[in-house]
Design a protein around this motif. Structure first.
Motif, PDB file in Angstrom:
ATOM      1  N   LEU A  72       0.906  -1.039  -0.024  1.00 61.25           N
ATOM      2  CA  LEU A  72       0.321  -0.109  -0.533  1.00 61.25           C
ATOM      3  C   LEU A  72       1.132   1.548   0.256  1.00 61.25           C
ATOM      4  N   GLU A  73       0.631   2.437  -0.544  1.00 56.47           N
ATOM      5  CA  GLU A  73       1.489   3.522  -0.711  1.00 56.47           C
ATOM      6  C   GLU A  73       0.678   4.765   0.815  1.00 56.47           C
ATOM      7  N   ILE A  74       2.074   4.896   1.027  1.00 53.49           N
ATOM      8  CA  ILE A  74       1.079   5.647   1.947  1.00 53.49           C
ATOM      9  C   ILE A  74       1.896   7.469   2.120  1.00 53.49           C
ATOM     10  N   ASP A  75       3.005   7.358   1.139  1.00 54.38           N
ATOM     11  CA  ASP A  75       3.236   9.000   0.800  1.00 54.38           C
ATOM     12  C   ASP A  75       4.606   8.223  -0.780  1.00 54.38           C
ATOM     13  N   SER A  76       4.932  10.065  -1.020  1.00 48.19           N
ATOM     14  CA  SER A  76       6.044   9.003  -1.883  1.00 48.19           C
ATOM     15  C   SER A  76       6.996   8.323  -1.765  1.00 48.19           C
ATOM     16  N   ASN A  77       7.142   8.476  -0.190  1.00 48.85           N
ATOM     17  CA  ASN A  77       8.504   7.373   0.152  1.00 48.85           C
ATOM     18  C   ASN A  77       8.381   6.324   0.999  1.00 48.85           C
ATOM     19  N   MET A  78       7.792   6.188   1.586  1.00 47.10           N
ATOM     20  CA  MET A  78       6.641   5.082   2.062  1.00 47.10           C
ATOM     21  C   MET A  78       5.549   4.683   2.094  1.00 47.10           C
ATOM     22  N   GLY A  79       6.195   2.337   2.480  1.00 46.95           N
ATOM     23  CA  GLY A  79       4.588   2.621   1.525  1.00 46.95           C
ATOM     24  C   GLY A  79       4.307   1.834   2.749  1.00 46.95           C
ATOM     25  N   PHE A  80       3.623   0.455   2.386  1.00 43.90           N
ATOM     26  CA  PHE A  80       3.261  -0.676   3.586  1.00 43.90           C
ATOM     27  C   PHE A  80       3.379  -1.966   2.708  1.00 43.90           C
ATOM     28  N   PHE A  81       4.019  -2.406   3.595  1.00 41.17           N
ATOM     29  CA  PHE A  81       3.434  -4.379   2.868  1.00 41.17           C
ATOM     30  C   PHE A  81       3.160  -5.152   4.006  1.00 41.17           C
ATOM     31  N   CYS A  82       1.994  -5.965   3.681  1.00 42.55           N
ATOM     32  CA  CYS A  82       1.451  -6.512   4.465  1.00 42.55           C
ATOM     33  C   CYS A  82       1.480  -7.886   3.566  1.00 42.55           C
ATOM     34  N   LEU A  83       1.358  -8.763   4.046  1.00 41.81           N
ATOM     35  CA  LEU A  83       1.697 -10.328   4.680  1.00 41.81           C
ATOM     36  C   LEU A  83       1.436 -11.260   5.007  1.00 41.81           C
ATOM     37  N   ASN A  84       0.455 -12.079   4.320  1.00 43.68           N
ATOM     38  CA  ASN A  84      -1.361 -13.036   4.324  1.00 43.68           C
ATOM     39  C   ASN A  84       0.301 -14.441   4.268  1.00 43.68           C
ATOM     40  N   ILE A  85       0.168 -15.294   5.877  1.00 47.11           N
ATOM     41  CA  ILE A  85       0.781 -16.942   5.898  1.00 47.11           C
ATOM     42  C   ILE A  85      -0.307 -17.359   6.202  1.00 47.11           C
ATOM     43  N   LEU A  86      -1.141 -18.222   5.160  1.00 47.77           N
ATOM     44  CA  LEU A  86      -2.330 -19.053   5.181  1.00 47.77           C
ATOM     45  C   LEU A  86      -1.391 -20.668   5.542  1.00 47.77           C
ATOM     46  N   ILE A  87      -1.803 -21.411   6.662  1.00 46.11           N
ATOM     47  CA  ILE A  87      -0.750 -22.044   6.802  1.00 46.11           C
ATOM     48  C   ILE A  87      -1.923 -23.975   7.330  1.00 46.11           C
TER      49      ILE A  87
END
Lengths: 171, 127
Positions: free
Chosen positions: A155-170
């Protein structure tokens, strides 16, 4: 809506002590749950790698702006959906790093079981030669142990920073 | 110049380690899940670098893990590689795992594939 039971959730700054506490708590919680030792071990091992990925990623040259913007915070949510464990993590990432991480994740997701094994073994033997070239071993391990694709989103937060989401289904 | 015996007690995130330079018997046992594995393993790697200059007649490494994270695996690989440089290579590794512990069995198989040393994977019944 699918039934989802949250087992553990956390939001805040990640430190080594905190990693140990979260693992300790999760291990204790799982002991009270009706799970096979095999499932418990797998969930625990995957959680170890997920948390350490976040920690090492955050540790990667933080700038003062990162600290000010609380960009060293992360979210971790462990839940059970039907009969499967789901580990979700979220952390900030510098925009220029997204491409490289995305490529790595896509490479891992394109592999089958045997491909992942080979990739892991190659990375491990290379890692021992040059400790710097270690990126990705944790992600490969997570993919192997979970038996599922790494589900991610940036996801984009601003022009420098994003947000990384990781979903692990086991499985 | 002789090396002293290594005996490190286990913690929640690091294994028990016993290295005996005169008998050549090495043991690593427990869980190794520290986020900073090199901090734990580098002193051991340095010790092994000195050991290989004057090793025992034969060296046996017994490894018995409950949990092993990828960061520790890298350090372990490094340690095995150094042991592999002992002239004549009188070195063997016994990778022990609980019989029903598929993850640790699989970890042993990974090392067996890439470590160039005699490597035995042994399933055990108990601790």
């Amino acid at each position: 809506m699918e039934e989802e039971n949250v087992i553990l959730s956390f939001k805040g700054i990640i430190t080594p002590d905190l990693l140990t506490s979260v693992l300790h708590l999760m291990e204790a919680k799982m002991e009270t749950m009706d799970e096979t030792p095999r499932t418990r071990k797998r969930v625990f091992s995957i959680l170890v790698e997920c948390l350490q990925n976040i920690y090492h990623h955050l540790d990667d040259n933080p700038t003062e702006a990162d600290f000010e913007a609380h960009n060293r915070s992360a979210v971790v949510l462990i839940s059970k959906v039907k009969n499967q464990f789901l580990i979700r993590t979220g952390n900030c990432i510098n925009i220029p790093k997204i491409m490289e991480l995305k490529e790595r994740l896509d490479t891992i997701n394109a592999m089958d079981k045997d491909g992942l094994r080979e990739m892991y073994q190659t990375s491990l033997s290379e890692a021992a030669m040059s400790p710097k070239a270690t990126a990705g071993l944790g992600m490969i391990d997570i993919a192997r142990k979970s038996g599922n694709k790494l589900d991610y989103e940036f996801l984009e937060i601003d022009s420098n920073m994003g947000f990384f989401c990781l979903n692990i289904l086991i499985d | 110049m002789s090396l002293t015996i290594v005996h490190i007690k286990p913690t929640e995130t690091t294994p028990e380690v016993k290295f005996n330079p005169s008998t050549g018997k090495f043991e690593i046992k427990g869980r190794s899940i520290t986020e900073n594995a090199s901090e734990f393993y580098n002193p051991l790697i340095d010790w092994v670098k000195s050991y290989i200059e004057n090793p025992a007649g034969s060296t046996t490494v017994d490894v018995y893990f409950d949990y092993l994270n990828t960061s520790s695996s890298k350090s372990l690989m490094h340690l095995f590689n150094i042991l592999g440089t002992i002239p004549g290579k009188e070195v063997s590794i016994n990778w022990l795992h609980k019989k029903d512990d598929e993850a640790m069995k699989e970890a042993g198989e990974d090392f067996n594939t890439i470590v160039n040393l005699p490597f035995n994977i042994v399933g055990t019944d108990s601790n």
